[in-house]
Design a protein around this motif. Structure first.
Motif, PDB file in Angstrom:
ATOM      1  N   CYS A  39       0.518  -1.134   0.047  1.00 44.51           N
ATOM      2  CA  CYS A  39       0.269   0.088  -0.620  1.00 44.51           C
ATOM      3  C   CYS A  39       0.907   1.256  -0.094  1.00 44.51           C
ATOM      4  CB  CYS A  39      -0.718   0.139   0.961  1.00 44.51           C
ATOM      5  SG  CYS A  39      -2.185   1.371   1.343  1.00 44.51           S
ATOM      6  N   HIS A  64      -1.093  -4.519   5.619  1.00 45.03           N
ATOM      7  CA  HIS A  64      -2.496  -4.893   5.959  1.00 45.03           C
ATOM      8  C   HIS A  64      -3.829  -5.385   4.827  1.00 45.03           C
ATOM      9  CE1 HIS A  64      -1.837  -0.619   4.377  1.00 45.03           C
ATOM     10  NE2 HIS A  64      -3.050  -0.758   4.088  1.00 45.03           N
ATOM     11  N   GLU A  65      -2.839  -5.062   3.697  1.00 45.15           N
ATOM     12  CA  GLU A  65      -3.626  -5.615   2.769  1.00 45.15           C
ATOM     13  C   GLU A  65      -3.754  -7.779   2.810  1.00 45.15           C
ATOM     14  OE1 GLU A  65      -2.931  -3.208  -0.272  1.00 45.15           O
ATOM     15  OE2 GLU A  65      -3.514  -1.333   0.573  1.00 45.15           O
ATOM     16  N   ASP A 149      -8.764  -4.008   0.455  1.00 45.44           N
ATOM     17  CA  ASP A 149      -8.564  -3.569   1.909  1.00 45.44           C
ATOM     18  C   ASP A 149      -8.867  -1.813   0.601  1.00 45.44           C
ATOM     19  OD1 ASP A 149      -6.637  -0.778   1.890  1.00 45.44           O
ATOM     20  OD2 ASP A 149      -7.120  -1.874   3.981  1.00 45.44           O
TER      21      ASP A 149
HETATM   22 ZN    ZN Z   1      -3.454  -0.002   2.449  1.00 50.75          ZN
END
Ligand code: ZN
Length: 363
Positions: A39, A64-65, A149
């Motif tokens: 990201c 986080h994805e 996400d």
């Molecule tokens: Zn992200």
């Protein structure tokens, strides 16, 4: 296990091959990660800019994805079983406080973010609360499931602005701007105008369904002034006149601001029709001068700040759009690399050669 972690208060990340596998608490789910998306947030952490230095604890596992397979569930988990293929919402709500209790958990006070405040998914295993798990439909491939996400950011922005049967202007077609083009098209936008300074991304936006793509690059002024005194009032950029001509002289009904660039934000509001809606997702790097009187007050504009994804309304909308076969993501996810090649992944993003880069962790 293997994990990419912030080894020092400075740039880059390091691969630790002997990190302990996290132990799920009673209400947590342990997931074996298959693929994970890099990201823009991870890039800030990689580059260690002022935001990262102020926010990211040294030692944390980033990312986080992701998509993965449930490896283990805590003793109090009731909804999920070992072996299920899942993704997860990376914003972890405390479950208490005004917003968490009134249907706005995505902006809850004392929110914790995966890979920012607690160990993330650039690792063989990641642990998340049961409430954050999202079961992935079998027809959605891993490569797409790994980027739900950011796709959710685009879906939330487009759905918040209500684009159906409207002329839409998207300023900035980076990852989420490009996703917003295909989402806006799927959500029934009648025409989509886009601006950016990157010709390749503008061309891709057109392939994804943009009606017109405008390159807003302005070359720097020549070093030797012509000698004429006095400040030159900047004219309305030609692309705004063209959009106005195409929209009965009014301008677009909706502005989706995805760049965070001051000039793009000001131009976007100039273009927006009287009484139009602006949804803002791009983040300016610092405060800047903005004509609030004309751009918002006199324009009677409706302005929406977009933060994250609605939990879990956006996820259901996103799944519907994916199951309906309405989204084109193949050309946006440009690279899929083994996790060991993470440094290449970050460089591809920095150079602009890569748009969305996915790391294969256990897939
Ligand atoms: Zn992200």
């Amino acid at each position: 296990m293997r994990a990419l972690f912030k080894h020092t208060a400075g740039p880059e990340l390091r691969l630790d091959a002997a990190r302990a596998v996290p132990e799920p608490g009673p209400r947590d789910v342990l997931i074996r990660v298959r693929k994970a998306g890099i990201c823009g947030t991870d890039r800030h952490i990689w580059e260690w800019d002022a935001w990262a230095a102020s926010r990211i604890p040294v030692g944390i596992v980033t990312g986080h994805e992701f998509v993965g397979i449930i490896e283990k569930v805590g003793s109090a988990v009731t909804r999920y079983q070992v072996g299920q293929r899942v993704s997860a919402e990376g914003h972890i709500s405390p479950g208490t406080g005004y917003n968490a209790r009134t249907g706005n958990a995505h902006i809850a006070e004392s929110m914790k973010i995966l890979g920012v405040d607690r160990d993330g998914c650039f690792a063989d295993y990641v642990c998340v609360p049961e409430e954050n798990v999202w079961p992935v439909h079998p027809s959605i491939p891993d490569k797409v499931a790994a980027v739900l996400d950011p796709l959710g950011n685009a879906v939330h922005t487009v759905m918040a602005a209500d684009v159906s049967a409207k002329a839409v202007l998207i300023t900035g077609v980076g990852i989420i701007g490009l996703m917003a083009v295909t989402v806006a098209k799927a959500a029934g936008a009648s025409r989509i105008f886009v601006t950016d300074v990157n010709p390749q991304r503008l061309a891709l936006a057109k392939r994804l369904g943009a009606t017109e793509a405008f390159n807003t690059y302005v070359p720097p002024p020549p070093r030797e002034p012509s000698g004429r005194a006095g400040a030159v009032t900047p004219a309305t950029p030609e692309w705004i006149n063209e959009i106005r001509k195409a929209t009965r002289g009014d301008g677009p009904d909706v502005l989706l601001e995805m760049s965070g660039h001051p000039a793009a934000i000001n131009d976007g509001f100039t273009a927006l029709r009287m009484g139009g809606t602006a949804a803002l997702l791009g983040i300016p790097s610092m405060p800047f001068t903005f004509d609030l009187t004309n751009h918002i007050v006199f324009k009677a504009a409706r302005v929406l700040g977009i933060n994250g994804r609605k939990m879990f309304e956006t996820w259901y909308q996103m799944e519907e759009l994916l199951l309906g076969g309405r989204l084109q993501l193949d050309e946006i996810i440009t690279h899929d690399l083994p996790m060991e090649d993470f440094a290449t992944g970050f460089r591809l993003m920095q150079s602009g050669e890569g748009i969305k880069v996915v790391l294969s962790v256990n897939a």
